[in-house]
Design an enzyme around this catalytic site. Structure first.
Site: not given
Length: 433
Positions: A155, A405, A408
Protein backbone atom coordinates in the site's frame (compact mmCIF):
# COMPACT_ATOMS: atom_id res chain seq x y z
CA UNK A 1 66.19 28.34 -65.41
CA UNK A 2 64.41 31.30 -64.00
CA UNK A 3 65.15 32.67 -60.61
CA UNK A 4 62.30 32.75 -58.16
CA UNK A 5 61.90 36.08 -56.52
CA UNK A 6 62.27 35.86 -52.77
CA UNK A 7 59.17 38.13 -52.46
CA UNK A 8 56.82 36.18 -54.75
CA UNK A 9 55.96 33.36 -52.36
CA UNK A 10 55.43 35.55 -49.28
CA UNK A 11 53.34 37.99 -51.32
CA UNK A 12 50.88 35.22 -52.29
CA UNK A 13 50.82 34.01 -48.67
CA UNK A 14 49.97 37.47 -47.34
CA UNK A 15 47.21 37.84 -49.94
CA UNK A 16 45.71 34.44 -49.08
CA UNK A 17 45.89 35.17 -45.36
CA UNK A 18 44.21 38.53 -45.84
CA UNK A 19 41.29 36.90 -47.68
CA UNK A 20 40.99 34.03 -45.20
CA UNK A 21 41.16 36.08 -42.02
CA UNK A 22 37.52 37.27 -42.02
CA UNK A 23 36.30 33.67 -42.41
CA UNK A 24 38.52 32.48 -39.57
CA UNK A 25 37.25 35.22 -37.30
CA UNK A 26 33.62 34.53 -38.28
CA UNK A 27 34.01 30.78 -37.61
CA UNK A 28 35.74 31.39 -34.28
CA UNK A 29 32.96 33.75 -33.24
CA UNK A 30 30.30 31.19 -34.22
CA UNK A 31 32.00 28.41 -32.27
CA UNK A 32 32.33 30.63 -29.23
CA UNK A 33 28.69 31.64 -29.50
CA UNK A 34 27.58 28.02 -29.70
CA UNK A 35 29.71 27.06 -26.71
CA UNK A 36 28.24 29.97 -24.75
CA UNK A 37 24.69 29.00 -25.75
CA UNK A 38 24.97 25.34 -24.84
CA UNK A 39 26.97 25.93 -21.68
CA UNK A 40 24.82 28.61 -20.13
CA UNK A 41 21.42 27.66 -21.60
CA UNK A 42 21.22 23.86 -21.50
CA UNK A 43 17.53 23.84 -20.67
CA UNK A 44 16.66 25.87 -23.76
CA UNK A 45 17.82 22.91 -25.83
CA UNK A 46 17.31 19.74 -23.81
CA UNK A 47 14.40 20.81 -21.64
CA UNK A 48 12.50 23.56 -23.42
CA UNK A 49 9.23 22.64 -21.75
CA UNK A 50 10.46 24.03 -18.42
CA UNK A 51 10.07 27.51 -19.83
CA UNK A 52 6.59 26.81 -21.18
CA UNK A 53 3.61 27.82 -19.09
CA UNK A 54 1.19 25.02 -18.24
CA UNK A 55 -1.66 27.28 -19.32
CA UNK A 56 -1.81 28.48 -22.89
CA UNK A 57 -3.68 31.59 -21.81
CA UNK A 58 -0.96 32.70 -19.42
CA UNK A 59 1.44 35.42 -20.54
CA UNK A 60 4.88 34.35 -21.68
CA UNK A 61 7.40 34.51 -18.83
CA UNK A 62 10.35 36.85 -19.05
CA UNK A 63 13.66 35.14 -19.89
CA UNK A 64 15.35 33.81 -16.73
CA UNK A 65 18.73 35.19 -15.74
CA UNK A 66 21.98 33.32 -16.29
CA UNK A 67 22.19 32.64 -12.56
CA UNK A 68 18.90 30.72 -12.78
CA UNK A 69 20.33 28.29 -15.32
CA UNK A 70 23.59 27.87 -13.41
CA UNK A 71 21.67 27.04 -10.22
CA UNK A 72 19.34 24.60 -11.98
CA UNK A 73 22.18 22.94 -13.82
CA UNK A 74 24.14 22.49 -10.61
CA UNK A 75 21.09 21.27 -8.70
CA UNK A 76 20.28 18.57 -11.23
CA UNK A 77 23.62 17.47 -12.65
CA UNK A 78 25.55 17.31 -9.36
CA UNK A 79 24.50 14.20 -7.41
CA UNK A 80 22.57 15.39 -4.37
CA UNK A 81 22.87 13.44 -1.13
CA UNK A 82 19.29 13.94 -0.07
CA UNK A 83 19.41 11.24 2.64
CA UNK A 84 20.34 13.59 5.48
CA UNK A 85 18.77 16.96 6.07
CA UNK A 86 15.94 18.71 7.86
CA UNK A 87 12.37 19.79 7.27
CA UNK A 88 12.00 23.56 6.88
CA UNK A 89 8.93 25.77 6.59
CA UNK A 90 7.71 26.34 3.03
CA UNK A 91 5.09 29.01 2.42
CA UNK A 92 4.39 27.70 -1.09
CA UNK A 93 2.69 24.55 0.12
CA UNK A 94 1.74 21.56 -2.07
CA UNK A 95 0.98 21.48 -5.79
CA UNK A 96 -2.51 20.01 -5.34
CA UNK A 97 -5.21 19.50 -2.72
CA UNK A 98 -7.78 16.90 -1.80
CA UNK A 99 -10.49 18.37 -3.98
CA UNK A 100 -8.59 18.99 -7.22
CA UNK A 101 -7.22 15.44 -7.48
CA UNK A 102 -9.84 12.76 -7.95
CA UNK A 103 -7.61 9.71 -7.56
CA UNK A 104 -6.72 9.81 -3.84
CA UNK A 105 -7.70 6.76 -1.83
CA UNK A 106 -10.47 7.79 0.54
CA UNK A 107 -8.54 6.95 3.72
CA UNK A 108 -5.62 9.24 2.81
CA UNK A 109 -7.61 12.31 1.75
CA UNK A 110 -7.05 14.09 5.05
CA UNK A 111 -8.33 17.48 3.89
CA UNK A 112 -11.70 16.22 2.70
CA UNK A 113 -12.02 14.13 5.86
CA UNK A 114 -11.93 17.22 8.03
CA UNK A 115 -8.36 17.52 9.29
CA UNK A 116 -8.18 21.14 10.48
CA UNK A 117 -4.48 21.55 11.36
CA UNK A 118 -3.08 22.07 7.86
CA UNK A 119 0.39 23.07 9.00
CA UNK A 120 1.70 19.68 7.86
CA UNK A 121 1.31 20.90 4.27
CA UNK A 122 3.89 23.68 4.61
CA UNK A 123 7.19 21.91 5.00
CA UNK A 124 9.87 20.96 2.48
CA UNK A 125 12.87 18.67 2.78
CA UNK A 126 16.20 20.53 2.82
CA UNK A 127 19.24 18.26 2.28
CA UNK A 128 22.33 19.30 4.21
CA UNK A 129 24.64 20.01 1.28
CA UNK A 130 22.47 20.76 -1.75
CA UNK A 131 19.14 22.08 -2.98
CA UNK A 132 16.32 19.74 -3.94
CA UNK A 133 14.36 21.50 -6.71
CA UNK A 134 10.58 21.71 -6.36
CA UNK A 135 8.67 19.08 -8.33
CA UNK A 136 7.81 20.37 -11.80
CA UNK A 137 5.25 18.20 -13.64
CA UNK A 138 6.19 19.55 -17.06
CA UNK A 139 9.82 18.63 -16.48
CA UNK A 140 8.78 15.13 -15.46
CA UNK A 141 6.62 14.72 -18.56
CA UNK A 142 9.41 15.93 -20.79
CA UNK A 143 11.82 13.35 -19.35
CA UNK A 144 9.48 10.34 -19.44
CA UNK A 145 7.36 10.99 -22.51
CA UNK A 146 6.29 7.78 -24.27
CA UNK A 147 7.20 5.76 -21.16
CA UNK A 148 5.34 3.38 -18.84
CA UNK A 149 6.07 3.86 -15.13
CA UNK A 150 4.93 1.13 -12.73
CA UNK A 151 4.77 1.20 -8.93
CA UNK A 152 5.04 -2.33 -7.57
CA UNK A 153 4.56 -3.38 -3.97
CA UNK A 154 2.29 -2.86 -0.99
CA UNK A 155 0.00 0.00 0.00
CA UNK A 156 2.99 2.34 0.31
CA UNK A 157 3.59 1.80 -3.40
CA UNK A 158 0.00 2.83 -4.05
CA UNK A 159 0.41 5.83 -1.73
CA UNK A 160 3.43 7.00 -3.76
CA UNK A 161 1.70 6.24 -7.06
CA UNK A 162 -1.30 8.39 -6.15
CA UNK A 163 1.04 11.20 -5.07
CA UNK A 164 2.73 11.21 -8.47
CA UNK A 165 -0.59 10.98 -10.28
CA UNK A 166 -1.94 13.98 -8.39
CA UNK A 167 1.15 16.12 -9.02
CA UNK A 168 1.16 15.29 -12.73
CA UNK A 169 -2.57 16.02 -12.95
CA UNK A 170 -1.81 19.69 -12.20
CA UNK A 171 -0.34 19.95 -15.70
CA UNK A 172 -2.28 17.37 -17.72
CA UNK A 173 -5.49 15.41 -17.31
CA UNK A 174 -5.02 11.66 -16.68
CA UNK A 175 -7.41 9.12 -18.16
CA UNK A 176 -8.18 5.85 -16.33
CA UNK A 177 -7.74 2.93 -18.69
CA UNK A 178 -7.67 -0.08 -16.35
CA UNK A 179 -8.88 -1.02 -12.87
CA UNK A 180 -9.03 -4.49 -11.38
CA UNK A 181 -8.86 -6.39 -8.13
CA UNK A 182 -10.29 -5.78 -4.68
CA UNK A 183 -10.16 -2.08 -3.83
CA UNK A 184 -8.77 -1.48 -7.35
CA UNK A 185 -5.32 -2.71 -6.37
CA UNK A 186 -4.30 -2.85 -10.03
CA UNK A 187 -4.81 0.48 -11.79
CA UNK A 188 -3.47 2.22 -14.88
CA UNK A 189 -3.85 5.85 -15.93
CA UNK A 190 -2.67 7.47 -19.15
CA UNK A 191 -1.64 11.04 -19.90
CA UNK A 192 -2.49 11.52 -23.56
CA UNK A 193 -0.61 14.83 -23.78
CA UNK A 194 2.78 13.10 -23.42
CA UNK A 195 1.87 9.43 -23.95
CA UNK A 196 2.87 8.64 -20.36
CA UNK A 197 1.36 5.63 -18.59
CA UNK A 198 1.41 5.32 -14.79
CA UNK A 199 0.38 2.00 -13.20
CA UNK A 200 0.26 0.39 -9.78
CA UNK A 201 0.57 -3.34 -9.13
CA UNK A 202 -0.44 -4.82 -5.79
CA UNK A 203 2.41 -7.14 -4.77
CA UNK A 204 3.15 -6.78 -1.04
CA UNK A 205 6.07 -9.23 -1.13
CA UNK A 206 7.35 -8.69 -4.72
CA UNK A 207 7.64 -12.48 -4.93
CA UNK A 208 4.80 -14.95 -5.35
CA UNK A 209 2.62 -15.03 -2.27
CA UNK A 210 -0.68 -16.25 -0.92
CA UNK A 211 -2.16 -13.71 1.47
CA UNK A 212 -3.95 -14.83 4.60
CA UNK A 213 -7.73 -14.75 4.41
CA UNK A 214 -10.85 -15.64 6.34
CA UNK A 215 -11.34 -18.78 4.29
CA UNK A 216 -7.68 -19.81 4.19
CA UNK A 217 -4.67 -20.04 6.49
CA UNK A 218 -4.18 -17.34 9.14
CA UNK A 219 -0.69 -16.63 7.86
CA UNK A 220 0.85 -15.54 4.58
CA UNK A 221 2.73 -17.96 2.33
CA UNK A 222 5.71 -16.71 0.36
CA UNK A 223 7.77 -18.34 -2.41
CA UNK A 224 10.94 -16.31 -2.13
CA UNK A 225 12.67 -17.58 -5.29
CA UNK A 226 9.85 -16.77 -7.75
CA UNK A 227 8.77 -13.26 -8.69
CA UNK A 228 5.08 -12.38 -8.51
CA UNK A 229 3.79 -12.99 -12.02
CA UNK A 230 1.09 -10.34 -11.68
CA UNK A 231 3.74 -7.72 -12.42
CA UNK A 232 6.57 -9.90 -13.68
CA UNK A 233 4.59 -10.91 -16.76
CA UNK A 234 4.36 -7.25 -17.82
CA UNK A 235 8.06 -6.44 -17.48
CA UNK A 236 8.58 -6.27 -21.24
CA UNK A 237 6.17 -3.34 -21.39
CA UNK A 238 7.60 -1.33 -18.48
CA UNK A 239 10.22 1.41 -18.77
CA UNK A 240 10.50 2.43 -15.12
CA UNK A 241 9.72 0.29 -12.07
CA UNK A 242 9.41 1.64 -8.51
CA UNK A 243 9.52 -1.15 -5.93
CA UNK A 244 8.22 -0.65 -2.40
CA UNK A 245 7.86 -3.29 0.33
CA UNK A 246 8.38 -3.73 4.04
CA UNK A 247 5.38 -3.65 6.35
CA UNK A 248 3.78 -6.88 5.13
CA UNK A 249 6.86 -8.87 6.12
CA UNK A 250 6.00 -8.19 9.76
CA UNK A 251 2.92 -10.45 9.53
CA UNK A 252 2.98 -14.19 10.34
CA UNK A 253 4.14 -16.20 7.33
CA UNK A 254 5.50 -19.51 6.09
CA UNK A 255 8.31 -19.31 3.56
CA UNK A 256 9.12 -21.64 0.67
CA UNK A 257 12.24 -21.92 -1.48
CA UNK A 258 12.99 -24.50 -4.13
CA UNK A 259 9.69 -26.22 -3.47
CA UNK A 260 10.47 -26.86 0.21
CA UNK A 261 9.64 -25.04 3.43
CA UNK A 262 12.41 -22.62 4.28
CA UNK A 263 11.02 -21.63 7.67
CA UNK A 264 8.48 -19.27 9.12
CA UNK A 265 7.89 -16.08 11.06
CA UNK A 266 5.66 -16.20 14.13
CA UNK A 267 3.98 -19.52 13.39
CA UNK A 268 3.17 -21.16 16.75
CA UNK A 269 1.48 -24.50 16.32
CA UNK A 270 3.23 -25.24 13.03
CA UNK A 271 6.17 -27.58 12.86
CA UNK A 272 8.47 -25.09 11.11
CA UNK A 273 11.69 -23.40 12.10
CA UNK A 274 11.32 -19.77 13.17
CA UNK A 275 13.69 -17.71 11.01
CA UNK A 276 12.26 -14.20 11.36
CA UNK A 277 11.62 -11.98 8.38
CA UNK A 278 14.79 -9.97 7.68
CA UNK A 279 16.50 -12.67 5.62
CA UNK A 280 13.30 -13.42 3.72
CA UNK A 281 12.74 -9.77 2.88
CA UNK A 282 16.32 -9.64 1.55
CA UNK A 283 15.71 -12.74 -0.57
CA UNK A 284 12.48 -11.28 -1.96
CA UNK A 285 14.14 -8.01 -2.97
CA UNK A 286 17.08 -9.89 -4.47
CA UNK A 287 14.77 -12.14 -6.48
CA UNK A 288 12.85 -9.13 -7.82
CA UNK A 289 15.97 -7.20 -8.83
CA UNK A 290 17.68 -10.22 -10.40
CA UNK A 291 14.54 -11.08 -12.36
CA UNK A 292 14.29 -7.55 -13.74
CA UNK A 293 17.95 -7.53 -14.76
CA UNK A 294 17.81 -10.98 -16.38
CA UNK A 295 14.57 -10.33 -18.27
CA UNK A 296 15.68 -6.95 -19.57
CA UNK A 297 19.16 -8.18 -20.38
CA UNK A 298 17.65 -11.01 -22.42
CA UNK A 299 15.29 -8.70 -24.29
CA UNK A 300 17.93 -6.08 -25.05
CA UNK A 301 15.68 -3.32 -23.68
CA UNK A 302 16.65 -0.88 -20.99
CA UNK A 303 14.82 -0.06 -17.76
CA UNK A 304 15.10 2.29 -14.81
CA UNK A 305 14.57 0.71 -11.38
CA UNK A 306 13.95 2.47 -8.08
CA UNK A 307 13.71 0.76 -4.71
CA UNK A 308 11.99 2.84 -2.05
CA UNK A 309 13.48 2.25 1.41
CA UNK A 310 11.39 1.47 4.49
CA UNK A 311 8.95 4.13 5.67
CA UNK A 312 8.59 4.08 9.50
CA UNK A 313 5.25 4.30 11.27
CA UNK A 314 4.52 6.70 14.14
CA UNK A 315 2.07 4.97 16.47
CA UNK A 316 2.20 6.19 20.03
CA UNK A 317 1.07 2.95 21.61
CA UNK A 318 0.04 -0.31 19.93
CA UNK A 319 -1.40 0.13 16.45
CA UNK A 320 -4.30 -2.21 17.16
CA UNK A 321 -5.07 -0.72 20.60
CA UNK A 322 -6.03 2.84 19.73
CA UNK A 323 -2.43 3.89 19.16
CA UNK A 324 -2.34 7.39 17.67
CA UNK A 325 -0.02 9.87 15.97
CA UNK A 326 -1.27 13.22 17.31
CA UNK A 327 1.83 15.38 16.75
CA UNK A 328 1.40 18.40 14.44
CA UNK A 329 5.06 19.22 13.62
CA UNK A 330 8.04 17.21 12.33
CA UNK A 331 10.88 16.12 14.54
CA UNK A 332 13.73 18.61 14.60
CA UNK A 333 17.11 17.68 13.17
CA UNK A 334 18.88 15.32 15.58
CA UNK A 335 15.76 14.80 17.69
CA UNK A 336 15.00 11.36 16.23
CA UNK A 337 17.48 8.83 14.85
CA UNK A 338 17.01 5.92 12.44
CA UNK A 339 17.57 2.87 14.61
CA UNK A 340 16.28 -0.59 15.46
CA UNK A 341 13.97 -2.26 12.95
CA UNK A 342 13.74 0.92 10.86
CA UNK A 343 17.52 0.94 10.39
CA UNK A 344 17.66 -2.79 9.64
CA UNK A 345 14.90 -2.61 7.03
CA UNK A 346 16.57 0.39 5.39
CA UNK A 347 19.97 -1.34 5.32
CA UNK A 348 18.56 -4.36 3.50
CA UNK A 349 17.17 -2.17 0.72
CA UNK A 350 20.37 -0.11 0.38
CA UNK A 351 22.62 -3.16 0.33
CA UNK A 352 20.53 -5.06 -2.20
CA UNK A 353 20.26 -2.17 -4.64
CA UNK A 354 24.03 -1.65 -4.46
CA UNK A 355 24.64 -5.35 -5.14
CA UNK A 356 22.23 -5.20 -8.08
CA UNK A 357 24.10 -2.21 -9.50
CA UNK A 358 27.25 -4.32 -9.62
CA UNK A 359 25.41 -7.15 -11.39
CA UNK A 360 23.86 -4.77 -13.90
CA UNK A 361 27.11 -3.03 -14.88
CA UNK A 362 27.78 -5.55 -17.64
CA UNK A 363 24.44 -4.77 -19.25
CA UNK A 364 23.87 -1.38 -20.84
CA UNK A 365 20.73 0.69 -20.40
CA UNK A 366 19.95 -0.68 -16.93
CA UNK A 367 19.92 1.94 -14.18
CA UNK A 368 19.12 1.30 -10.53
CA UNK A 369 18.82 3.66 -7.57
CA UNK A 370 17.64 3.62 -3.99
CA UNK A 371 15.01 6.14 -2.96
CA UNK A 372 16.37 6.49 0.55
CA UNK A 373 13.39 8.06 2.28
CA UNK A 374 13.67 6.39 5.70
CA UNK A 375 15.10 9.32 7.65
CA UNK A 376 13.05 12.08 6.04
CA UNK A 377 9.93 9.96 6.60
CA UNK A 378 10.84 9.12 10.19
CA UNK A 379 10.98 12.84 10.98
CA UNK A 380 7.44 13.48 9.67
CA UNK A 381 5.40 12.18 12.58
CA UNK A 382 2.75 14.80 11.67
CA UNK A 383 1.99 13.68 8.13
CA UNK A 384 -0.22 10.61 8.63
CA UNK A 385 -4.02 10.45 8.35
CA UNK A 386 -4.34 9.39 11.98
CA UNK A 387 -8.06 9.39 12.88
CA UNK A 388 -8.82 11.17 9.59
CA UNK A 389 -8.62 7.90 7.76
CA UNK A 390 -12.35 8.25 8.43
CA UNK A 391 -14.51 11.16 7.36
CA UNK A 392 -15.00 13.71 10.19
CA UNK A 393 -14.24 11.19 12.95
CA UNK A 394 -15.09 13.65 15.75
CA UNK A 395 -18.30 15.09 14.27
CA UNK A 396 -20.30 13.61 17.15
CA UNK A 397 -17.79 14.52 19.83
CA UNK A 398 -14.44 13.08 20.87
CA UNK A 399 -14.66 9.32 21.24
CA UNK A 400 -12.58 7.42 23.75
CA UNK A 401 -11.22 5.01 21.15
CA UNK A 402 -10.81 5.67 17.45
CA UNK A 403 -8.64 3.77 15.00
CA UNK A 404 -5.68 5.68 13.57
CA UNK A 405 -3.58 5.27 10.43
CA UNK A 406 -0.02 6.17 11.39
CA UNK A 407 1.58 4.21 8.52
CA UNK A 408 0.34 5.78 5.29
CA UNK A 409 0.64 9.46 4.37
CA UNK A 410 -1.89 12.21 3.82
CA UNK A 411 -2.22 13.35 0.21
CA UNK A 412 -0.91 15.93 -0.30
CA UNK A 413 1.78 15.35 2.28
CA UNK A 414 5.37 14.25 2.99
CA UNK A 415 5.24 11.39 0.46
CA UNK A 416 5.21 13.97 -2.35
CA UNK A 417 8.90 14.47 -1.52
CA UNK A 418 9.61 10.87 -2.55
CA UNK A 419 8.58 11.68 -6.11
CA UNK A 420 10.43 14.97 -5.96
CA UNK A 421 13.61 12.98 -5.28
CA UNK A 422 12.77 10.50 -8.03
CA UNK A 423 12.47 13.37 -10.51
CA UNK A 424 15.87 14.65 -9.38
CA UNK A 425 17.48 11.25 -10.08
CA UNK A 426 15.78 10.85 -13.48
CA UNK A 427 16.91 14.33 -14.48
CA UNK A 428 20.47 13.50 -13.52
CA UNK A 429 20.29 10.22 -15.47
CA UNK A 430 18.95 11.89 -18.60
CA UNK A 431 21.57 14.62 -18.35
CA UNK A 432 24.26 11.96 -18.50
CA UNK A 433 23.01 10.55 -21.81
Amino acid sequence: MGVTSPLKGPTRSRSFTTKLLPYVLYASFSIALCRFYFHFFPFLVSNRIILTSSSSSSPSPSPPSLSFFREEETAYETPCNYTNGRWVHDKMGPLYNGTTCGTIKDGQNCISHGRADLGYLYWRWQPNQCQLPRFDPNTFFNLVSNKHIAFVGDSMARNQWESLLCMLATASNPNPIYTNGEDNKFRTWHFDSHNVTVSVYWSPFLVRGVEKSKDGPDHNELYVDVVDDRWGSDLDHLDTVVLSVGHWFLHPAVYYEGGSVLGCHYCPGLNHTEIGFYGVMRKAIKTALETIIERKMGSGCGIDVFLTSFSPSHFEGEWDKAGACPKTEPYKEGEKMVEGMDADMRSIAVEEIEAAKVNAKQFGRLRLEILDVTKLSLMRRDGHPGPYMYRFPFADGVREHVQNDCVHWCLPGPIDTWNQIMLHVIRRWRGGE
